[in-house]
Structure formats: structure tokens, C-alpha cells
Design a protein around this motif. Structure first.
Motif, PDB file in Angstrom:
ATOM      1  N   ILE A  27      65.539  19.571 -16.182  1.00 27.33           N
ATOM      2  CA  ILE A  27      65.190  20.789 -15.453  1.00 27.33           C
ATOM      3  C   ILE A  27      65.786  22.024 -16.123  1.00 27.33           C
ATOM      4  N   HIS A  28      66.960  21.880 -16.732  1.00 33.09           N
ATOM      5  CA  HIS A  28      67.506  23.001 -17.523  1.00 33.09           C
ATOM      6  C   HIS A  28      66.528  23.381 -18.627  1.00 33.09           C
ATOM      7  N   SER A  29      66.076  22.403 -19.393  1.00 31.68           N
ATOM      8  CA  SER A  29      65.139  22.682 -20.481  1.00 31.68           C
ATOM      9  C   SER A  29      63.829  23.242 -19.954  1.00 31.68           C
ATOM     10  N   TYR A  30      63.339  22.656 -18.868  1.00 29.30           N
ATOM     11  CA  TYR A  30      62.092  23.133 -18.257  1.00 29.30           C
ATOM     12  C   TYR A  30      62.233  24.592 -17.829  1.00 29.30           C
ATOM     13  N   THR A  31      63.392  24.934 -17.280  1.00 23.18           N
ATOM     14  CA  THR A  31      63.628  26.296 -16.810  1.00 23.18           C
ATOM     15  C   THR A  31      63.640  27.286 -17.967  1.00 23.18           C
ATOM     16  N   VAL A  32      64.233  26.904 -19.078  1.00 23.32           N
ATOM     17  CA  VAL A  32      64.246  27.784 -20.252  1.00 23.32           C
ATOM     18  C   VAL A  32      62.820  28.075 -20.711  1.00 23.32           C
ATOM     19  N   ALA A  33      61.996  27.026 -20.796  1.00 26.71           N
ATOM     20  CA  ALA A  33      60.607  27.201 -21.215  1.00 26.71           C
ATOM     21  C   ALA A  33      59.817  28.009 -20.185  1.00 26.71           C
ATOM     22  N   LEU A  34      60.039  27.709 -18.908  1.00 29.91           N
ATOM     23  CA  LEU A  34      59.342  28.413 -17.836  1.00 29.91           C
ATOM     24  C   LEU A  34      59.664  29.901 -17.862  1.00 29.91           C
ATOM     25  N   GLU A  76      60.434  31.787 -20.378  1.00 32.82           N
ATOM     26  CA  GLU A  76      59.708  32.460 -21.462  1.00 32.82           C
ATOM     27  C   GLU A  76      58.220  32.570 -21.149  1.00 32.82           C
ATOM     28  N   ALA A  77      57.656  31.502 -20.576  1.00 31.80           N
ATOM     29  CA  ALA A  77      56.232  31.515 -20.251  1.00 31.80           C
ATOM     30  C   ALA A  77      55.892  32.558 -19.201  1.00 31.80           C
ATOM     31  N   LEU A  78      56.817  32.783 -18.261  1.00 32.33           N
ATOM     32  CA  LEU A  78      56.556  33.687 -17.140  1.00 32.33           C
ATOM     33  C   LEU A  78      57.200  35.059 -17.313  1.00 32.33           C
TER      34      LEU A  78
END
Length: 256
Positions: A158-165, A167-169
């Protein structure tokens, strides 16, 4: 993140960190919806509080999340902040073959759950004023507790997902990570009184102070979690891995 005037969803809001954060957000002048599996716990969390609401949510089911999102947006169309806090933590013995039920439930609740919630609500959030997503991870995403390997892994994911999210948003929805240390809650048996863990009230006070900063930090890190978050960057990973697991083992052993 705007400090007041929001309509905020807190998953896992019937107890522990979720309930404490929900109360703090409500006290600050926000409308708050707490969500979780147990209606009785949710009702207790909102008791006597105007502008606090409860909705049942089963994050283990994709259909359940979709149904929840419809009910949520129908009742609270002003929703603009989502706090993904729901999670479970199970001790596992990985030294021998075992039933993987606990590991699979942990992945479903801690990883798939927030992904499903975000997916169900992202179109709505992106159209709201001052939208924000807060994903609750853990210091164990960065330095693992050996007896809870799947929990650690889901929080790292979820940490990694949050970093990507984030940037995407960027420019559309504010994305924040909240990484707690060990906090005195009922997340695991005996943890609410476990020595060496941060008292819940003290933790929430510190979180509220960090969230009030302008601009809001991308990562909400209380002082107790910073040694874990930056262990690798500090060149102290092995030492902090050993210290964390020794402290946690002693704290569990000290309890009856």
C-alpha cells in the motif's frame, strides 16, 4: 488537506485508530462517516455525535464494496475525503506448511480492500472540491515484524501503491500516507495495554498536529515511526530490524 468543512469516510472507524481519528475529524468541524463490518461497534462510535454516520462495509467482497459505494454516495453526495484505515493483523508461523487462511484474508482486507474502495470512489472524488485520499500503512512497511509477514507485506504494497497513486492523481486529488508505529489498540490481542507501544490519544494528537500543517505533508509520520521509515536511508536497517523485533517480543512476553 482542508481541516474542516469536509465530508470524510473512515473505514475501520468502529474502533482503534479509525475511531479516534473519526472523533478528531468530527470535533474539528467535519461530517464523518465511519464504516466497518460490525454495526454495533459503528453505532457506539457515533453515539451522541451529530454529523457522524455509520455504514456497514465488507471489504472482502468486490460486490460488497460496490454496494457500499452506492449507498455511501446516495446518502452523502458531498463526500470529498476517504481515509483507508480498515485492516487486520495476524501472527503467522512461516517455518512450516500451514493453513493460509490468515494470509489470504490479510491480503484481501489490507491490500485489495483499499484498492477497491479507491476504484469505486475515484470518479466521484475527482469531481469534488478539496478531494483527498489518506491511506493508512505502518512503520512495518519499512522494517518488518517477523511474526506478521503478510501484514508487513500488505502495508509495504500500500505504501508503493500510494506513491504511484499520488503521482497519477497529482493536481486532481491529494494523496497522503499515514504510517503509524505500534499503537495501543485492539489490532492484536493484548496490544491495547502493551508496554512500549504509543498510547492512542498521544498518537492521534500528534497526527492531528501534522495534518494541520500547511501544506499537509505527503507522509504523516509521528516521531516514534521515523526510525523505521528511514532505517534503510540511515544505513541502520539491520540494527533497527533486530531492535524492533526484540522490543516487540519482550513486550508480548511481559503480558499475562
Amino acid at each position: 488537506m482542508k481541516s474542516q468543512g469536509n465530508t470524510i469516510l473512515v473505514t475501520g472507524g468502529g474502533s482503534g485508530i479509525g475511531e479516534a481519528l473519526a472523533h478528531r475529524f468530527h470535533d474539528a468541524g467535519n461530517t464523518v462517516i465511519v464504516a466497518g463490518r460490525r454495526q454495533d461497534a459503528l453505532d457506539k462510535a457515533i453515539e451522541g455525535r451529530a454529523n457522524m454516520h455509520a455504514l456497514t462495509l465488507d471489504v472482502e467482497s468486490a460486490e460488497g464494496v460496490a454496494d457500499f459505494a452506492k449507498r455511501l454516495l446516495a446518502a452523502h453526495p458531498a463526500l470529498n475525503v476517504v481515509i483507508n484505515n480498515a485492516g487486520i493483523m495476524r501472527f503467522e508461523d512461516v517455518t512450516k506448511s500451514r493453513d493460509l487462511g490468515d494470509a489470504e484474508a490479510t491480503v484481501t482486507t489490507n491490500l485489495l480492500g483499499p484498492i477497491r474502495i479507491i476504484d469505486a470512489l475515484i470518479d466521484h472524488l475527482a469531481a469534488q472540491p478539496d478531494p483527498a485520499i489518506v491511506n493508512v500503512t505502518s512503520g512495518l512497511a519499512f522494517v518488518p515484524l517477523v511474526p506478521t509477514p503478510t501484514y508487513n507485506a500488505t502495508k509495504a504494497a500500500i505504501h508503493s501503491y500510494t506513491v504511484a497513486l499520488r503521482e497519477a492523481l497529482r493536481g486532481k486529488v491529494e494523496v497522503i500516507e499515514l504510517a503509524p508505529p505500534g499503537v495501543q489498540t485492539d489490532l492484536t490481542p493484548g496490544q491495547a495495554t502493551r508496554p512500549g507501544y504509543q498510547p492512542l490519544g498521544e498518537f492521534v494528537d500528534e497526527v492531528a498536529s501534522l495534518l494541520a500543517q500547511d501544506p499537509t505533508p505527503q507522509e504523516i509520520l509521528v516521531e516514534r515511526v521515523r526510525p523505521l521509515r528511514f532505517a534503510e536511508a540511515d544505513g541502520q536497517f539491520n540494527e533497527r530490524l533486530a531492535a524492533l523485533n526484540e522490543m516487540a517480543a519482550k513486550a508480548r512476553a511481559a503480558q499475562p
